[in-house]
Design a protein around this motif. Structure first.
Motif, PDB file in Angstrom:
ATOM      1  N   CYS A 433       0.855  -1.201   0.000  1.00 35.49           N
ATOM      2  CA  CYS A 433       0.000   0.000   0.000  1.00 35.49           C
ATOM      3  C   CYS A 433       0.891   1.251   0.000  1.00 35.49           C
ATOM      4  O   CYS A 433       1.762   1.384   0.868  1.00 35.49           O
ATOM      5  CB  CYS A 433      -0.913  -0.004   1.220  1.00 35.49           C
ATOM      6  N   PRO A 434       0.663   2.171  -0.933  1.00 33.49           N
ATOM      7  CA  PRO A 434       1.513   3.369  -0.977  1.00 33.49           C
ATOM      8  C   PRO A 434       1.368   4.252   0.270  1.00 33.49           C
ATOM      9  O   PRO A 434       2.229   5.079   0.527  1.00 33.49           O
ATOM     10  CB  PRO A 434       1.002   4.124  -2.214  1.00 33.49           C
ATOM     11  N   HIS A 435       0.313   4.040   1.052  1.00 27.30           N
ATOM     12  CA  HIS A 435       0.082   4.909   2.221  1.00 27.30           C
ATOM     13  C   HIS A 435       1.161   4.693   3.275  1.00 27.30           C
ATOM     14  O   HIS A 435       2.030   5.536   3.460  1.00 27.30           O
ATOM     15  CB  HIS A 435      -1.332   4.635   2.780  1.00 27.30           C
ATOM     16  N   LEU A 436       1.151   3.536   3.965  1.00 25.33           N
ATOM     17  CA  LEU A 436       2.190   3.293   4.975  1.00 25.33           C
ATOM     18  C   LEU A 436       2.859   1.931   4.797  1.00 25.33           C
ATOM     19  O   LEU A 436       3.316   1.323   5.768  1.00 25.33           O
ATOM     20  CB  LEU A 436       1.616   3.451   6.390  1.00 25.33           C
ATOM     21  N   LYS A 437       2.803   1.441   3.553  1.00 34.72           N
ATOM     22  CA  LYS A 437       3.599   0.272   3.152  1.00 34.72           C
ATOM     23  C   LYS A 437       3.109  -1.076   3.694  1.00 34.72           C
ATOM     24  O   LYS A 437       3.879  -2.024   3.805  1.00 34.72           O
ATOM     25  CB  LYS A 437       5.084   0.437   3.532  1.00 34.72           C
ATOM     26  N   PHE A 442      -6.305  -9.756  -0.874  1.00 36.34           N
ATOM     27  CA  PHE A 442      -7.245  -9.826  -1.990  1.00 36.34           C
ATOM     28  C   PHE A 442      -8.647 -10.107  -1.457  1.00 36.34           C
ATOM     29  O   PHE A 442      -8.835 -11.005  -0.636  1.00 36.34           O
ATOM     30  CB  PHE A 442      -6.822 -10.915  -2.972  1.00 36.34           C
ATOM     31  N   ASN A 443      -9.615  -9.304  -1.893  1.00 40.87           N
ATOM     32  CA  ASN A 443     -11.015  -9.512  -1.520  1.00 40.87           C
ATOM     33  C   ASN A 443     -11.654 -10.246  -2.706  1.00 40.87           C
ATOM     34  O   ASN A 443     -11.931  -9.634  -3.742  1.00 40.87           O
ATOM     35  CB  ASN A 443     -11.648  -8.137  -1.275  1.00 40.87           C
ATOM     36  N   PRO A 444     -11.852 -11.568  -2.578  1.00 44.24           N
ATOM     37  CA  PRO A 444     -12.241 -12.368  -3.747  1.00 44.24           C
ATOM     38  C   PRO A 444     -13.684 -12.151  -4.180  1.00 44.24           C
ATOM     39  O   PRO A 444     -14.056 -12.554  -5.273  1.00 44.24           O
ATOM     40  CB  PRO A 444     -12.041 -13.808  -3.274  1.00 44.24           C
ATOM     41  N   VAL A 445     -14.496 -11.519  -3.357  1.00 45.61           N
ATOM     42  CA  VAL A 445     -15.894 -11.310  -3.731  1.00 45.61           C
ATOM     43  C   VAL A 445     -16.030 -10.029  -4.553  1.00 45.61           C
ATOM     44  O   VAL A 445     -16.514 -10.044  -5.676  1.00 45.61           O
ATOM     45  CB  VAL A 445     -16.799 -11.286  -2.476  1.00 45.61           C
ATOM     46  N   GLU A 446     -15.537  -8.922  -3.998  1.00 43.26           N
ATOM     47  CA  GLU A 446     -15.642  -7.649  -4.730  1.00 43.26           C
ATOM     48  C   GLU A 446     -14.491  -7.456  -5.715  1.00 43.26           C
ATOM     49  O   GLU A 446     -14.480  -6.504  -6.476  1.00 43.26           O
ATOM     50  CB  GLU A 446     -15.689  -6.485  -3.744  1.00 43.26           C
ATOM     51  N   LYS A 447     -13.531  -8.382  -5.676  1.00 46.51           N
ATOM     52  CA  LYS A 447     -12.363  -8.335  -6.560  1.00 46.51           C
ATOM     53  C   LYS A 447     -11.603  -7.011  -6.392  1.00 46.51           C
ATOM     54  O   LYS A 447     -11.422  -6.228  -7.332  1.00 46.51           O
ATOM     55  CB  LYS A 447     -12.757  -8.504  -8.033  1.00 46.51           C
ATOM     56  N   THR A 448     -11.217  -6.774  -5.141  1.00 51.08           N
ATOM     57  CA  THR A 448     -10.430  -5.570  -4.855  1.00 51.08           C
ATOM     58  C   THR A 448      -9.220  -5.965  -4.014  1.00 51.08           C
ATOM     59  O   THR A 448      -9.210  -7.032  -3.376  1.00 51.08           O
ATOM     60  CB  THR A 448     -11.261  -4.534  -4.051  1.00 51.08           C
ATOM     61  N   TRP A 449      -8.210  -5.107  -4.028  1.00 52.43           N
ATOM     62  CA  TRP A 449      -7.050  -5.268  -3.149  1.00 52.43           C
ATOM     63  C   TRP A 449      -7.267  -4.334  -1.970  1.00 52.43           C
ATOM     64  O   TRP A 449      -7.415  -3.124  -2.168  1.00 52.43           O
ATOM     65  CB  TRP A 449      -5.760  -4.887  -3.883  1.00 52.43           C
ATOM     66  N   ASP A 450      -7.334  -4.912  -0.752  1.00 53.83           N
ATOM     67  CA  ASP A 450      -7.697  -4.105   0.424  1.00 53.83           C
ATOM     68  C   ASP A 450      -6.542  -4.062   1.416  1.00 53.83           C
ATOM     69  O   ASP A 450      -5.895  -5.084   1.674  1.00 53.83           O
ATOM     70  CB  ASP A 450      -8.924  -4.717   1.131  1.00 53.83           C
ATOM     71  N   CYS A 451      -6.311  -2.868   1.986  1.00 53.22           N
ATOM     72  CA  CYS A 451      -5.239  -2.732   2.971  1.00 53.22           C
ATOM     73  C   CYS A 451      -5.790  -3.026   4.373  1.00 53.22           C
ATOM     74  O   CYS A 451      -6.729  -2.363   4.824  1.00 53.22           O
ATOM     75  CB  CYS A 451      -4.660  -1.318   2.928  1.00 53.22           C
ATOM     76  N   PRO A 452      -5.222  -4.022   5.064  1.00 56.97           N
ATOM     77  CA  PRO A 452      -5.740  -4.378   6.383  1.00 56.97           C
ATOM     78  C   PRO A 452      -5.318  -3.399   7.481  1.00 56.97           C
ATOM     79  O   PRO A 452      -5.804  -3.493   8.606  1.00 56.97           O
ATOM     80  CB  PRO A 452      -5.130  -5.762   6.640  1.00 56.97           C
ATOM     81  N   CYS A 453      -4.410  -2.478   7.167  1.00 56.39           N
ATOM     82  CA  CYS A 453      -3.946  -1.550   8.217  1.00 56.39           C
ATOM     83  C   CYS A 453      -4.821  -0.302   8.296  1.00 56.39           C
ATOM     84  O   CYS A 453      -5.321   0.045   9.358  1.00 56.39           O
ATOM     85  CB  CYS A 453      -2.505  -1.134   7.956  1.00 56.39           C
ATOM     86  N   ILE A 466     -10.595   3.725  -2.720  1.00 57.35           N
ATOM     87  CA  ILE A 466     -10.872   4.340  -1.420  1.00 57.35           C
ATOM     88  C   ILE A 466      -9.534   4.594  -0.731  1.00 57.35           C
ATOM     89  O   ILE A 466      -8.629   3.736  -0.776  1.00 57.35           O
ATOM     90  CB  ILE A 466     -11.801   3.428  -0.582  1.00 57.35           C
ATOM     91  N   GLY A 467      -9.390   5.790  -0.095  1.00 51.92           N
ATOM     92  CA  GLY A 467      -8.129   6.190   0.539  1.00 51.92           C
ATOM     93  C   GLY A 467      -7.906   5.465   1.831  1.00 51.92           C
ATOM     94  O   GLY A 467      -8.644   4.565   2.128  1.00 51.92           O
ATOM     95  N   PRO A 468      -6.884   5.823   2.588  1.00 50.08           N
ATOM     96  CA  PRO A 468      -6.069   7.025   2.496  1.00 50.08           C
ATOM     97  C   PRO A 468      -5.008   7.038   1.389  1.00 50.08           C
ATOM     98  O   PRO A 468      -4.450   8.101   1.133  1.00 50.08           O
ATOM     99  CB  PRO A 468      -5.371   7.086   3.863  1.00 50.08           C
ATOM    100  N   SER A 469      -4.722   5.916   0.744  1.00 47.82           N
ATOM    101  CA  SER A 469      -3.691   6.012  -0.294  1.00 47.82           C
ATOM    102  C   SER A 469      -4.114   6.999  -1.369  1.00 47.82           C
ATOM    103  O   SER A 469      -5.281   7.041  -1.765  1.00 47.82           O
ATOM    104  CB  SER A 469      -3.463   4.653  -0.955  1.00 47.82           C
ATOM    105  N   ASN A 470      -3.172   7.766  -1.841  1.00 43.64           N
ATOM    106  CA  ASN A 470      -3.447   8.669  -2.946  1.00 43.64           C
ATOM    107  C   ASN A 470      -2.898   8.132  -4.251  1.00 43.64           C
ATOM    108  O   ASN A 470      -3.042   8.757  -5.292  1.00 43.64           O
ATOM    109  CB  ASN A 470      -2.799  10.032  -2.685  1.00 43.64           C
ATOM    110  N   TYR A 471      -2.235   6.992  -4.181  1.00 46.72           N
ATOM    111  CA  TYR A 471      -1.547   6.488  -5.372  1.00 46.72           C
ATOM    112  C   TYR A 471      -2.071   5.122  -5.761  1.00 46.72           C
ATOM    113  O   TYR A 471      -2.499   4.340  -4.912  1.00 46.72           O
ATOM    114  CB  TYR A 471      -0.036   6.407  -5.106  1.00 46.72           C
ATOM    115  N   ASP A 472      -2.009   4.828  -7.059  1.00 51.27           N
ATOM    116  CA  ASP A 472      -2.414   3.515  -7.563  1.00 51.27           C
ATOM    117  C   ASP A 472      -1.299   2.498  -7.284  1.00 51.27           C
ATOM    118  O   ASP A 472      -0.170   2.881  -6.948  1.00 51.27           O
ATOM    119  CB  ASP A 472      -2.639   3.601  -9.082  1.00 51.27           C
TER     120      ASP A 472
END
Ligand SMILES: Cc1cc2nc3c(=O)[nH]c(=O)nc-3n(C[C@H](O)[C@H](O)[C@H](O)COP(=O)(O)OP(=O)(O)OC[C@H]3O[C@@H](n4cnc5c(N)ncnc54)[C@H](O)[C@@H]3O)c2cc1C
Length: 477
Positions: A433-437, A442-453, A466-472
């Motif tokens: 995650c570009p926010h705090l590394k 992987f969220n297999p239902v919505e097919k998204t990469w989610d940050c657990p922190c 969805i933030g807080p990351s500002n970067y792809d």
């Protein structure tokens, strides 16, 4: 079955321009969710030059994934606030939520907004009657008349004059009103720095700068670390939600006060829906989204229902149960930490912050001040919460957390994650995650990469949704 929020289906696709040149304004609002739009709305007659910038699309963040209840019966908030602070604080919060409901209701009525507003009775329920007693007594002391109910093995107390609505229709309508008043909206324009220069704020990204006298950070989770240090002051709670077609809608909403949380309401549009939420957990305690969606489906099977929509959402939880709304430092305002009651609180935030900007007295300024002395701050819990998933994921890469079609590699020293879709197409992202590394799950239902922190979410190809990351996190050769 649709794997996204009901509120994002069948809504108008309204595009706003991308900001392509440097501009000046009086007030810059960062974030076009319920908080940002509501703040803009309350400033619309101020003669100030207002600009709203949104890194994705207006009204497609957390506000578009809520259950959309507008109520002052919020879990056991009044007992909790009495325990943490005092009955006086609980009473003030009660008045603030009643006022927020009036603000929303008046706006919808005066502006003639079609957002499926419906008056309902709100209930909280429990298997043990005595668990509801203190909340009921406090509400009665505040002058509320309580309804009692028993259904199957559950006891419930209810209050009148609360509502449900369609949050995205409401946001879109407010945006149109603001635009007619000359407020400028920019989409796909993120702010990733704020600095001061000659008593003004300069905010922007690699391409553009906005000079503003005042800045409102309405980005849900403030993307900047300083000065607020939000990772140390809040935790995040994630929940799993479904919408099912039903024959008849009921005029109530309900939430239980014990875990596992069950929250429900009805919604009427072309079809009738029951919206049903469960599985709430602290972001860093559990990582298996598939398990939670399966659990939700099991609940629904027990109710003989099939979901038409499935989605997840997370909100920011404060330790003292009060949001942070107001002045953070000179001319910089913030609104966050709504503890899953952000429909009332974001609208209240819009009013409080706009009053502060226009030098109008607001009775709730002190109650929600972001600089208040926190009564209940758990530094070990937040530090542990922020770091635990990072360490667990990086050191022990638990393969059970991931779906079958995901695998990992190191390329040029960087951690890469690859998802192979049903057509065998590879979707490659950086797995940090570009926010705090933190490493991403992987969220297999919505097919998204989610940050657990800290809750950042990215689509399959790595675009931040969805933030807080500002970067792809899109991988580039
Ligand atoms: C499962 C769940 C159910 C809920 N149900 C209810 C309910 O029934 N009733 C209730 O009152 N509340 C509910 N809530 C809470 C409520 O949904 C949220 O508190 C509220 O929507 C937050 O609004 P927001 O404007 O702060 O955030 P958002 O809607 O996320 O808006 C923030 C916007 O800022 C943008 N942004 C972020 N960073 C930047 C940047 N750097 N530059 C530019 N733009 C940026 C984002 O893209 C986003 O559009 C629920 C929450 C959850 C998780």
């Amino acid at each position: 079955m649709k794997k996204y929020s009901l509120w994002l289906d069948h809504i108008l696709e309204e595009k706003e321009p991308i900001l392509k040149e440097d501009i000046d304004c009086d007030v810059l609002i960062i974030g076009g969710g319920m908080t940002g739009i509501s703040t803009a709305y309350h400033l619309k007659n101020s003669n100030l030059k207002i600009v709203v910038v949104e890194k994705n699309q207006i009204g497609r963040g957390v506000s578009a994934r809520t259950t959309g209840k507008i109520t002052y019966l919020q879990d056991t908030i009044y007992s909790d606030l009495t325990d943490i602070y005092s009955e006086t604080t609980a009473r003030k919060y009660f008045y603030s939520q009643k006022d927020a409901i009036e603000i929303i209701r008046n706006i919808i009525e005066n502006e003639n907004i079609k957002c499926d507003l419906k008056k309902v009775t709100s209930y909280i329920f429990s298997k043990k009657k005595e668990n509801l007693n203190k909340e009921g007594e406090l509400l009665e002391q505040f002058g509320v008349s309580i309804k009692e109910k028993k259904q199957n093995e559950n006891y419930a107390i209810g209050v009148e004059n609360t509502y449900v609505f369609h949050p995205v229709k409401y946001i879109q309508a407010l945006k149109q009103i603001c635009k007619k008043k000359g407020i400028k909206f920019y989409e796909h324009t993120d702010i990733n720095f704020i600095r001061t220069e000659n008593n003004k704020y300069i905010c922007g990204n690699e391409l553009v700068k906005i000079k503003a006298k005042k800045v409102v950070c309405a980005s849900h989770y403030p993307y900047f670390l300083f000065p607020f240090l939000i990772p140390l002051k809040c935790t995040l709670e994630k929940s799993y939600i479904s919408a099912m077609p039903v024959k008849k809608i009921e005029s109530y909403s309900a939430i239980n006060i014990e875990k596992p949380i069950i929250s429900l309401r009805y919604h009427q549009e072309k079809e009738n829906y029951l919206i049903y939420l469960t599985g709430s957990h602290s972001l860093y305690t559990e990582y298996d989204d598939q398990k939670h969606f399966d659990e939700l489906k099991r609940h629904l099977k027990g109710l003989k229902m099939e979901p038409k929509y499935l989605w997840s959402n997370h909100d920011i939880m404060t330790f003292d149960k009060l949001p942070f709304i107001g002045l953070l430092k000179k001319d910089l305002y913030i609104a966050t930490g709504y503890n899953t009651w952000g429909m009332t609180n974001s609208n209240l935030a819009g009013k409080i912050i706009s009053d502060m900007i226009m030098d109008i007295y607001n009775p709730y300024e002190l109650l929600f001040s972001p600089n208040r002395k926190l009564k209940k701050l758990s530094l070990p819990k937040t530090i542990y919460g922020g770091i635990k998933p990072m360490i667990e994921n990086k050191l022990w890469k638990n393969k059970n957390w991931y779906s079958e079609n995901v695998y990992f590699e190191k390329r040029n020293g960087k951690n890469i994650a690859i998802y192979v879709d049903s057509l065998k197409k590879k979707h490659i992202v950086y797995n940090t995650c570009p926010h705090l590394k933190c490493s991403l799950l992987f969220n297999p239902v919505e097919k998204t990469w989610d940050c657990p922190c800290h809750g950042s979410r990215f689509n399959l190809d790595g675009k931040v949704i969805i933030g807080p990351s500002n970067y792809d996190i899109t991988y580039r050769e």
